[in-house]
Structures are given as structure tokens and as C-alpha cells.
Design an enzyme around this catalytic site. Sequence first.
Site, PDB file in Angstrom:
ATOM      1  CG  ASN A   9     -57.332 -20.049 -19.191  1.00  0.00           C
ATOM      2  OD1 ASN A   9     -57.982 -19.000 -18.834  1.00  0.00           O
ATOM      3  ND2 ASN A   9     -57.847 -21.418 -19.078  1.00  0.00           N
ATOM      4  CD1 TRP A  10     -53.334 -15.133 -16.739  1.00  0.00           C
ATOM      5  CD2 TRP A  10     -54.087 -13.096 -15.936  1.00  0.00           C
ATOM      6  NE1 TRP A  10     -52.390 -14.200 -16.884  1.00  0.00           N
ATOM      7  CE2 TRP A  10     -52.856 -12.972 -16.387  1.00  0.00           C
ATOM      8  CE3 TRP A  10     -54.636 -11.983 -15.463  1.00  0.00           C
ATOM      9  CZ2 TRP A  10     -52.229 -11.704 -16.646  1.00  0.00           C
ATOM     10  CZ3 TRP A  10     -54.113 -10.613 -15.705  1.00  0.00           C
ATOM     11  CH2 TRP A  10     -52.607 -10.513 -16.005  1.00  0.00           C
ATOM     12  CD  GLU A 169     -55.975 -26.898 -21.540  1.00  0.00           C
ATOM     13  OE1 GLU A 169     -54.867 -26.259 -21.187  1.00  0.00           O
ATOM     14  OE2 GLU A 169     -57.051 -26.345 -21.375  1.00  0.00           O
ATOM     15  N   GLY A 237     -52.346 -22.605 -16.749  1.00  0.00           N
ATOM     16  CA  GLY A 237     -53.565 -21.963 -15.970  1.00  0.00           C
ATOM     17  C   GLY A 237     -52.699 -21.634 -14.606  1.00  0.00           C
ATOM     18  N   GLY A 238     -52.674 -22.222 -13.860  1.00  0.00           N
ATOM     19  CA  GLY A 238     -52.407 -21.755 -12.359  1.00  0.00           C
ATOM     20  C   GLY A 238     -51.052 -21.217 -12.452  1.00  0.00           C
TER      21      GLY A 238
HETATM   22  C1  PEP Z   1     -55.779 -24.497 -18.135  1.00  0.00           C
HETATM   23  O1  PEP Z   1     -56.760 -23.786 -17.509  1.00  0.00           O
HETATM   24  O2  PEP Z   1     -56.026 -24.733 -19.295  1.00  0.00           O
HETATM   25  C2  PEP Z   1     -54.697 -25.217 -17.492  1.00  0.00           C
HETATM   26  C3  PEP Z   1     -54.109 -25.949 -18.260  1.00  0.00           C
HETATM   27  O3  PEP Z   1     -54.698 -25.138 -16.180  1.00  0.00           O
HETATM   28  P1  PEP Z   1     -53.375 -25.636 -15.351  1.00  0.00           P
HETATM   29  O4  PEP Z   1     -52.169 -24.947 -15.655  1.00  0.00           O
HETATM   30  O5  PEP Z   1     -53.907 -25.078 -13.940  1.00  0.00           O
HETATM   31  O6  PEP Z   1     -53.642 -27.105 -15.145  1.00  0.00           O
END
Ligand code: PEP
Length: 255
Positions: A9-10, A169, A237-238
Amino acid sequence: MRTPIIAGNWKMNKTIAEARDLVNGMRDDLARLAAGAKIEIVLCPPFLAIPEVATLVKNTPIRVGAQNVHWETKGAFTGEIAAPMLKDVCEYVIIGHSERRQYFGETDESVNKKIKTALTHHLKPIVCVGENLVQNESGQTEAFVGGQVRAAFKDISRDDARGIVIAYEPIWAIGTGKAASGTGANAVIGRTIRGALAALYDVATAQQVRVQYGGSVTPKNATEFFTQLEIDGALVGGASLAAADFAAICKAAVK
Ligand code: PEP
């Protein structure tokens, strides 16, 4: 056997040119990892970069997803994107990400409407659920996440349910660097999420639905999640914004 699915997920990152660079930096590695069909890999760029990314991964097993969709299919909804616009360039769509719930007024009801529209237009939903820190610390995770699953799947048929991916999440783990533990996430997914699905449908259906973990997944901790029985990959995400990190996470899922 459920095929693990790793989705990047950008969020609101990457211009078209930057998206091109990122994909070019990892396409061959990702294509190789996904080639054996042991894992599915999905890239979810911002809307504007989707056609470019779709072109770059054409003829590879890498899939493309969007980060949102409207529940209506056309009309006076300024700034929104409809499922028929996405379906030629995307296979997946993320629905109900906690950032959309928090900043853009997304509700359980709108999530349910969006899932139905996505399914009608042959987009595969990746539906996000997860509790916040207060809910987590006050023992409300089961009631809250179970409620989100029941609301998301309201009036969705058993056949359609099987094709939906859920991303568990916990909000306190997203972008914070404080991931859940593998066993903790596994317990919520097994007991709460599959439990809710079993109550809505049946145990077999609950066992067929793929459920990812998401929240500060990195190359370092990925294996901790991928070795859990109930976890079928990750929504990242990141770490999906760096080619080497995302490829390393995908590699961990193949093992
Ligand atoms: C997300 O945006 O779905 C996510 C899990 O972000 P991160 O991996 O940065 O915690």
C-alpha cells in the site's frame, strides 16, 4: 491451502516517474517470487500511477490494486473513482483502510457498500479491520474487530465471501514501528476474524478466506508473521516504498 498474498500500500506516495523507478527496481525479483504461484504479490499505487504500474507489470504474475473505490459507479461525486474505471487496470482494491476511516469518514456501512460494488465489477476487495490502542488495552479487540467483520460482510454471499481478502491491521501498529506480535495477530485472526466468518457462513468458508496481517511489517519481522498458521501474508505500508525491503518481505513469504 491458502495462497499468501503480500500487498504493498503505497498510500499518497510516488509520482508517476517515481512509481516507474520503484517498479523497475523490484519487478524482476517480484516476478520471480510470484512465478511459482506460491504467493501473490499486489502493488497498490496512488490512482494516477496505476496505469503506468499496470503497464510495467503486464505479462508478469505481479498484480495491481487500488487504494479506494466509490460505491456508486458514476455521477456527481467530485474527486471520487468508480469501479468501472478501475477494473481495466486493477485486479484488487483496498477498502476501509483505517486512514480512510479516520480521515475521510469511512464507516462500516460505506465499507460494506464499497465491497458490494467492487464484487459486482469483478474487483477483489482487500478489506481492512483493526482496533485502536484504547480498544486494544481495554480488552475490546474481539468485540470491535468481530463487529467490523460482520458489518463488512453484511448480505455478502458465501461464494463472494471466499474471494475477499481481509487485512487485520491494528491501528496502533500502522506506521508506528510497533508491530503486533506474530502470536498476538495470529490469535485475533484465528479466533476473532475466522470466528466471525464461521458464524456468518461456516467453518469451511472461514478457513478459505485469506487474512493478512498489516502494521509495521519489515524484512526483519516478516517471518514472525508468515510462520503463523492463521496469517496469509501481509499488507505493507512504509516498507513497500523501498524496492529491496518489499522484495525481502515477499521472499520471506515464499519460504
Ligand atoms: C498500511 O498502511 O496498511 C500499513 C500497514 O502501514 P505500515 O506498514 O507502514 O505500518
